[in-house]
Design an enzyme around this catalytic site. Sequence first.
Site, PDB file in Angstrom:
ATOM      1  N   LYS A 107     -19.192 -29.264  26.908  1.00 18.63           N
ATOM      2  CA  LYS A 107     -18.322 -30.440  27.061  1.00 18.63           C
ATOM      3  C   LYS A 107     -17.750 -30.781  25.686  1.00 18.63           C
ATOM      4  CE  LYS A 107     -18.835 -35.113  28.985  1.00 18.63           C
ATOM      5  NZ  LYS A 107     -19.851 -36.099  29.400  1.00 18.63           N
ATOM      6  N   HIS A 109     -16.064 -33.684  24.984  1.00 23.04           N
ATOM      7  CA  HIS A 109     -15.866 -35.119  24.795  1.00 23.04           C
ATOM      8  C   HIS A 109     -17.190 -35.834  25.058  1.00 23.04           C
ATOM      9  CE1 HIS A 109     -15.253 -34.305  29.097  1.00 23.04           C
ATOM     10  NE2 HIS A 109     -15.734 -35.520  29.302  1.00 23.04           N
TER      11      HIS A 109
END
Length: 222
Positions: A107, A109
């Site tokens: 991921k 973010h």
Amino acid sequence: MSAAPLDALAQSFVAFAVEAGVLRFGEFKTKAGRLSPYFFNAGLFDDGAKLGRLAGFYAERLIASGLAFDMIFGPAYKGITLAAAVSMELARRGHNLPFAYNRKEAKDHGEGGTLVGAPVKGRVLIIDDVISAGTSVRESIQMIEAAGATPCGVAIALDRQEKAAEGGVDSPLSAVQQVQQRYGLPVVAVAGLADLLAYLDGTPELAAHRPAVLAYRERYGV
């Protein structure tokens, strides 16, 4: 010579897996291309009651094993549910431990990265349903060590106790034995193929499947 005593926990687990439709008999093609007379699909522990009972079997076997660990790691995807369920059951039994798992894709973010849950540190137990090729264990070890922690063992539901297949060639070792030898990690299994055969021995309505399972073990067993 007397027969080995039955493992009561393993027998209860096999009975539960059959009742839940997770352990089935017939003819099934494995990843190695073998025709297996039985199939174990842990994805079918698919409601709260089944998952809770499954976690109970893992917890009981782990506590009895005496294996010391500081946290649980569940490799994506099946290991995620197992890590959460088993950590809840262990806490219920007085052993409250953190758990973590990985994403298949990093991921970019929020908190980022591939690891989710508690910080991965100390002695880490990897939990999964089975060990087929050892790929999931190897990847888990790499992630745990990259985080600065120490893999200390693997817990699985069923040990198929059959020769691993590498590049189409049968290894003299099972996938579980390869993990034990390559990484020096103990593997704790709730039940194995020997327990399944013992269960078939004592279950008249399923006795017709025993010759095929026995023949499979004689051909591929370790």
